[in-house]
Design a protein around this motif. Structure first.
Motif, short mmCIF file in Angstrom:
data_model
loop_
_atom_site.label_atom_id
_atom_site.label_comp_id
_atom_site.label_asym_id
_atom_site.label_seq_id
_atom_site.Cartn_x
_atom_site.Cartn_y
_atom_site.Cartn_z
N ALA A 2 45.55 60.43 -39.30
CA ALA A 2 45.24 59.59 -38.15
C ALA A 2 46.19 59.86 -36.98
O ALA A 2 46.03 59.28 -35.91
CB ALA A 2 45.30 58.12 -38.54
N SER A 5 45.23 61.93 -31.99
CA SER A 5 44.47 60.97 -31.18
C SER A 5 43.23 61.65 -30.63
O SER A 5 43.32 62.57 -29.83
CB SER A 5 45.31 60.42 -30.03
OG SER A 5 44.45 59.62 -29.20
N ASP A 11 39.90 55.83 -32.22
CA ASP A 11 41.04 56.11 -33.12
C ASP A 11 41.18 55.06 -34.23
O ASP A 11 41.63 55.37 -35.33
CB ASP A 11 42.35 56.21 -32.32
CG ASP A 11 42.46 57.55 -31.58
OD1 ASP A 11 41.74 58.50 -31.96
OD2 ASP A 11 43.23 57.62 -30.61
N ALA A 60 44.92 61.59 -25.14
CA ALA A 60 43.75 61.79 -26.00
C ALA A 60 43.28 63.23 -25.91
O ALA A 60 43.35 63.85 -24.84
CB ALA A 60 42.62 60.85 -25.58
N ARG A 158 39.56 65.09 -38.96
CA ARG A 158 39.63 63.71 -38.46
C ARG A 158 38.28 63.27 -37.86
O ARG A 158 37.83 62.15 -38.07
CB ARG A 158 40.74 63.60 -37.40
CG ARG A 158 40.87 62.23 -36.75
CD ARG A 158 41.29 61.15 -37.73
NE ARG A 158 41.45 59.85 -37.08
CZ ARG A 158 41.16 58.70 -37.65
NH1 ARG A 158 40.69 58.65 -38.89
NH2 ARG A 158 41.34 57.56 -37.01
#
Ligand code: AHE
Ligand code: ZN
Ligand code: ZN
Length: 190
Positions: A2, A5, A11, A60, A158
């Motif tokens: 995690a 980002s 997120d 981000a 992710r």
């Protein structure tokens, strides 16, 4: 995992939109005289985008961007603060000259499959309920924005974990739509 980002709106997990959501007001980041844009419908094709052209929040790796039909976009406050980022681009991104946020991006080019649509960033709305992102586009393009290529496996993992399948262009559905439009324009398909 995690620690990567993707975008602040996803997120913590992708939040579902509200059925029948009818739109909301997008506001730029200026403390005074912010630009306001009213969106009169829910959004379509919401996705996170790794391309270098879409505006990403600080820190981000991706933007979050979707479309509405351009007749559902109305600049209601401080329109004079908007300027087109790149007049030659397909998406005419109108950004606030003061805070830099992209407020809306109509496509007006003749005979393009996206003509009549405007690209928007729904996280600029104070009201939650816009349809959630469903895929990740232009993922490899984050390298063009400066991401170390060695991070790509982690980024794709992710995205998959978040339920945002990663593609290096748009989603297969949108690519098929574009190819169908082109085939019909060329007379190859009826
Ligand atoms: N590798 C390039 C890709 C830029 C690109 O083609 N972006 C797409 C997606 S934007 C939202 O999905 C696009 O359609 N761009 C049209 C435009 O920007 O006008 C890069 O990263 O720069
Ligand atoms: Zn602003
Ligand atoms: Zn993009």
């Amino acid at each position: 995992m995690a620690s990567v980002s993707i975008h602040p709106s996803v997120d913590g997990g992708v939040k579902p939109g509200k059925t029948g959501f009818a739109g909301g007001t997008l506001t730029c980041h200026c403390k005074s005289n912010p630009v306001e844009v009213q969106i009169g419908s829910d959004c379509l094709h919401n996705h996170v985008c790794g391309c270098t052209k879409c505006s990403k929040p600080a820190g981000a790796a991706f933007s979050m961007v979707s479309v509405v039909t351009s007749d559902n976009v109305k600049v209601t406050k401080n329109a004079d603060k908007l300027a087109v980022v790149d007049g030659n681009a397909l998406i005419q991104r109108h950004a606030c000259k003061e805070c830099g946020v992209h407020m809306h991006g109509p496509v007006t080019r003749a005979n393009h499959p996206f003509t009549g649509l405007s690209f928007i960033h729904t996280e600029l709305s104070g009201t939650e309920g816009f349809a959630a992102p469903t895929f990740a586009a232009f993922v490899s393009s984050v390298i063009e924005g400066g991401t170390d290529p060695s991070k790509m496996d982690g980024i794709r993992a992710r995205l998959n974990e978040l339920g945002l399948p990663p593609y290096d262009t748009l989603s297969p559905g949108l690519m098929d739509y574009i190819a169908t439009f082109t085939a019909k324009a060329n007379g190859v398909l009826k």
